[in-house]
Every structure is written in C-alpha cells, then in structure tokens.
Scaffold this active site. Structure first.
Site, PDB file in Angstrom:
ATOM      1  CG  ASP A 165       6.735  34.988  33.987  1.00  0.00           C
ATOM      2  OD1 ASP A 165       7.166  33.830  34.124  1.00  0.00           O
ATOM      3  OD2 ASP A 165       5.528  35.270  33.928  1.00  0.00           O
ATOM      4  CG  HIS A 190       4.377  31.915  35.895  1.00  0.00           C
ATOM      5  ND1 HIS A 190       4.787  32.311  34.638  1.00  0.00           N
ATOM      6  CD2 HIS A 190       3.490  30.902  35.690  1.00  0.00           C
ATOM      7  CE1 HIS A 190       4.189  31.576  33.728  1.00  0.00           C
ATOM      8  NE2 HIS A 190       3.393  30.712  34.336  1.00  0.00           N
ATOM      9  CB  SER A 196       0.960  30.083  32.258  1.00  0.00           C
ATOM     10  OG  SER A 196       2.164  29.399  32.118  1.00  0.00           O
TER      11      SER A 196
END
Length: 514
Positions: free
Chosen positions: A453, A483, A227
C-alpha cells in the site's frame, strides 16, 4: 481514495476536540433527543452536486431498484447540540435478502478525508453484493464534504493556478511563492467557510455517525472504513466502544504518527509502490516501454520530473504538465495495480512531449472534471487535516528535514516534506498530535493491512490493532499491491471480511492472504 494537492493523502493523522476526553466519558448521553428521533425522507437520488464531483445520478441496482438518498440533521457544534444544525447527505441500497435475515445498516466511509461517500458507494456498489444480502448499504458525505455543508476555498480558475505551482521550491523566490500561495488558499477557506472550519474535526464526524446509527434504527454501528475511514472508525470506537458492532478497517491509517511522521511514511510508501511498478514492468516477457531495467525506469522518471521543473510540456488545453502535476499523476496511478498500464502509457507519452495522460491522472487526484469544475475534495481534505493536526511547521523546519525525506524517496520526498507547510497559516488551531483510538470494551475490529500500500503503509495496520487494544484490534495481512485489500478482489480477503460482517466469525489474528 482521491487525495489532495502535493500528495497530502489519507494517512495524515486526525484527533479529538479539545473537549474530547470529557465528552467521551458522557458520550452515551450527549445526543439531543429531537435529532436522534428524526425520520429520514428517503427519495431517489439526484445527480451529484458540483462539490461532490458532478456527473449523472447513480444507475439502478441489479434488479432495477433505485439508490435512495436522504438528509440527516446534525448539530453544527457538538458542544452546543441544541444550537444550529447542518444537513448531512446520505445514500443507501436496501438489503436484498429476506427481512428476517437482515442485520442492520452497514455504514461505509471511503476515505480522503474529503471523499464523497454519496458518489463513491454507487461506483463500487456491485463489489458489495454479498454484504447487501443482510445489510442496507449506507454511506454519506461527512460534514464539510460534497453536499454536507461543504467547505469552499478557491474558485475553479484559481485552483487551476494553484495546482500549477511549484510544490518543491529550489530557491528563496520559489519558496516564498509556495508559502504565499498556501497562505492565499488558507485565507480563502477562512473567508468563504469561516463558520464550518472549527467543526470539521474527525471527532465531529464520529459523533455524526453515532447520531446516524440511532436514526437508522441500529443498536450497534456496523461499519466498513477504508483509508481515512479507518481513522474515523478508530475515533468512533474510542468515543463509543460499547456501540461498535462488527467493523472492518481496510487500508489502515497509523494512529500513532504525527503529521510529519505520516508524510515521511507516505514518501516511503509511494516509493515502494513505484519500485514495485518498475520491477513489474521490466519483468514482463515484452519490453518495458519506459525503461530497460527497474533502475533505468526510476532514472528516466527522475529526469522527466527534473526537465518538467524547468520546462513544462503541453498537457490539456492551455494547462501545461508541470513537475507538480506529473508527480501527482504518477502517485494517482500507484493507488491500484489496475492503473499501472495508464502510468506506463502516460510516461511513454510524456517522454515524447505529450502530457495528456499524466495530466488526466493529476486532475483525477485533485477532483477536477473534464469540464474544468472542481469538487471540494482538496478544500475539505485540508480543512479536516488542519483542524485535526496540532503541529504547524515552518519552511526552516522543512528544509532541515529534507535530507531524511529524500533518503526515503528520491522522487516523492521533496513533495511530501513541503506538504507539511499546508496548515502553517490555518485559521483554526489543530487539536492534537495524533488521534486516540483506544477502545477497551469494543467488539472485535478486523484490521486489514496491504504490504504494497502506497498511501497507508502496511506498518500502520499493526499499530492500529495495538492501539485499539487487546482483543479489539484483529490484524490480518494481504500481500498485494495498491491502496487497500478488499477491492483487490482477492478471494481470501473477501471471504474473511464477508464472513465476519455476515456471520460474526472473526478470522484468526495474524491471518495472511496472498
């Protein structure tokens, strides 16, 4: 990864200090010798601090070994590396394999910005058992986060009120209230953390990681970024391309976007994830309890949120489930397909006037424990984003952009659009429109994008790979939900990632896993 209020999550862009380009040219010589030569005092880990989220000390590793923690000294201001220092909290699990097979330390950043690596790595440590055979697994609380000189803004009671506010104003009075609340939050950050606010940019954290690399004894940085951690890794590669060892970026931030473009992309990403949830629920052999068709699911959620805007329902204790809290809770559940069952349960209960499950999901997003204490994830997230992002948006600019955001997502569009005023009254100027991650001369970096995602939309992986440069960014695709890709437990993804990190075998560019 956990995300801040009003869905301002990991895909918000970051960038360099004003001096970044000059420092990049002499980056190899910028670290003070006394700090790079420091010795870490590794000890058994204490229980997480309040700013890290609280809870118990990490459980022993398989085989009974204990997690070890230490504190790394780093300059408060990298422009004055021999000035004041701060302490950065580190955690590690020693490599389990033979010493002569050990590669070095594999450093993790799990995202946010604002997430505590010291608490997250033990929570997922068993997922990296293969990687631990040849690496010490290491993570850290970045500066401003958790136990590393944490940024502080509002107190717990003030945060309860802040997170109940209407984040999608419908009239002038609600708009004024939102802007006033945002200004109050930002002023509290300045009052309580004035010393740290100028020094929490992503470039600062990248320089911290290079100091960490030296103190850990590695010639190269071996890195696993997830991320926002992909953005941090990209900035590191730009500043120190010759020091990149084997690196993997998973759940990839688009480094080419402004904060506005990132917010719009996330509106589309969360809408896509909600569409996929609705399709999955209504395609099961048993009846979907939150709608008869995918379109019906969407309509019922939209009605629920509209009703909550006017009349919140009981949540937890004295805190009602508001429209904002419900939207946060829905978004949190879209981070992983494993959470979809909780989203179904939460919606079903909310339709019957019970907001407890959605409130629990919202609390998780905001870093609130069952005891009512907050971690500093929201404060840290906003501080990093506002220090990184140069644009400052007015309410008038947001209102002009609302139609495009609503077209991107009828459910999340307004929330993502209004999140753009978060930095309007911030005390520190933002550095740039987006980060520079170009890294000519770097070792290959495996860039893994997930087509489903919500927080870091799939298109960002291709743009990251391109921005890193030819021969550096190696793009790989996972056709999945949630995610990130590695934590999906997909064997194809994990074999490719493990193979590169453990043996140096680079997957073919364009590899697809499903």
């Amino acid at each position: 990864m956990p995300n801040p209020p009003r869905l301002r999550v990991a895909a918000v862009t970051a960038t360099a200090l004003l001096l970044a380009s000059a420092l990049a040219g002499c980056g190899d010589d910028s670290e003070p010798e006394d700090l790079s030569a420091q010795k870490l005092d590794w000890k058994d880990c204490p229980a997480p601090s309040r700013a890290e989220g609280g809870g118990d000390a990490p459980s022993p590793l398989p085989g009974g070994e204990e997690w070890q923690c230490a504190t790394l000294k780093a300059p408060l201001d990298w422009a004055e590396p021999k000035g004041d220092t701060i302490g950065l909290a580190l955690i590690r699990a020693r490599a389990s394999g033979a010493e002569d097979k050990r590669i070095g330390s594999l450093v993790f950043n799990f995202g946010g910005p604002g997430g505590s690596g010291v608490t997250t790595l033990p929570a997922f440590g068993s997922d990296y058992t293969k990687l631990r055979t040849r690496y010490d697994l290491v993570s850290f609380d970045p500066r401003g986060v958790g136990r590393s000189a944490p940024v502080e803004c509002l107190n717990d009671l003030q945060l309860d009120v802040y997170f109940e506010q209407d984040a999608t104003p419908d009239d002038a009075a609600e708009r004024t209230a939102l802007l006033d609340n945002t200004k109050e939050f930002n002023a509290a950050c300045e009052e309580n953390s004035e010393k740290m606010l100028p020094h929490v940019r992503t470039t600062d954290a990248a320089r911290d990681m290079d100091l960490m690399r030296q103190v850990l004894g590695d010639d190269k940085l071996y890195y696993f970024g997830i991320s926002y951690g992909t953005e941090l890794g990209g900035v590191y590669a730009h500043l120190f391309p010759k020091r990149v060892g084997r690196a993997v970026f998973d759940a990839v931030v688009d480094p080419t976007q402004s904060s506005e473009q990132g917010s719009l992309g996330q509106a589309k990403g969360f809408q896509l994830a909600l569409d996929n949830f609705a399709e999955d629920c209504t395609s099961q052999p048993t009846d979907c309890p939150v709608g008869d068709t995918a379109q019906d699911v969407q309509k019922r959620i939209a009605k629920l949120l509209a009703d909550l805007d006017r009349n919140p329902i009981p949540g937890i204790g004295q805190r009602p489930l508001t429209q904002t809290a419900a939207t946060n809770g829905i978004a949190q559940a879209l981070y992983s397909k494993d959470f979809w069952e909780y989203l179904t349960e939460g919606l079903e209960q909310a339709y019957d006037g019970d907001g407890r499950v959605l409130m629990l999901l919202s609390d998780s997003m905001n870093g609130r424990s069952e005891s009512g204490e907050y971690s500093n994830i929201a404060a840290a997230n906003i501080s990093v984003n506002c220090a990184d992002d140069k644009p400052r948006y007015t309410a008038a600019q947001v209102e002009r952009r609302l139609p495009e955001f609503r077209a991107a997502s009828p459910l999340f569009g307004d929330f993502m659009a209004w999140s753009m005023v978060t930095c309007t009254d911030w005390a520190v100027a933002g550095a740039a429109d987006h980060p520079d991650v170009s890294a000519p001369g770097s070792a290959p970096i495996l860039v893994v994008g997930n087509t489903g995602d919500p927080a870091t939309p799939y298109e960002g992986a291709r743009r990251m790979a391109e921005a890193l440069g030819a021969g550096v960014g190696i793009e790989m695709t996972y056709k999945g939900q949630g995610h990130g890709a590695y934590e999906s437990k997909n064997a194809c993804v994990q074999d490719a990632v493990n193979g590169y990190l453990l043996t140096g075998r680079v997957p073919a560019a364009g590899t697809v896993c499903s």
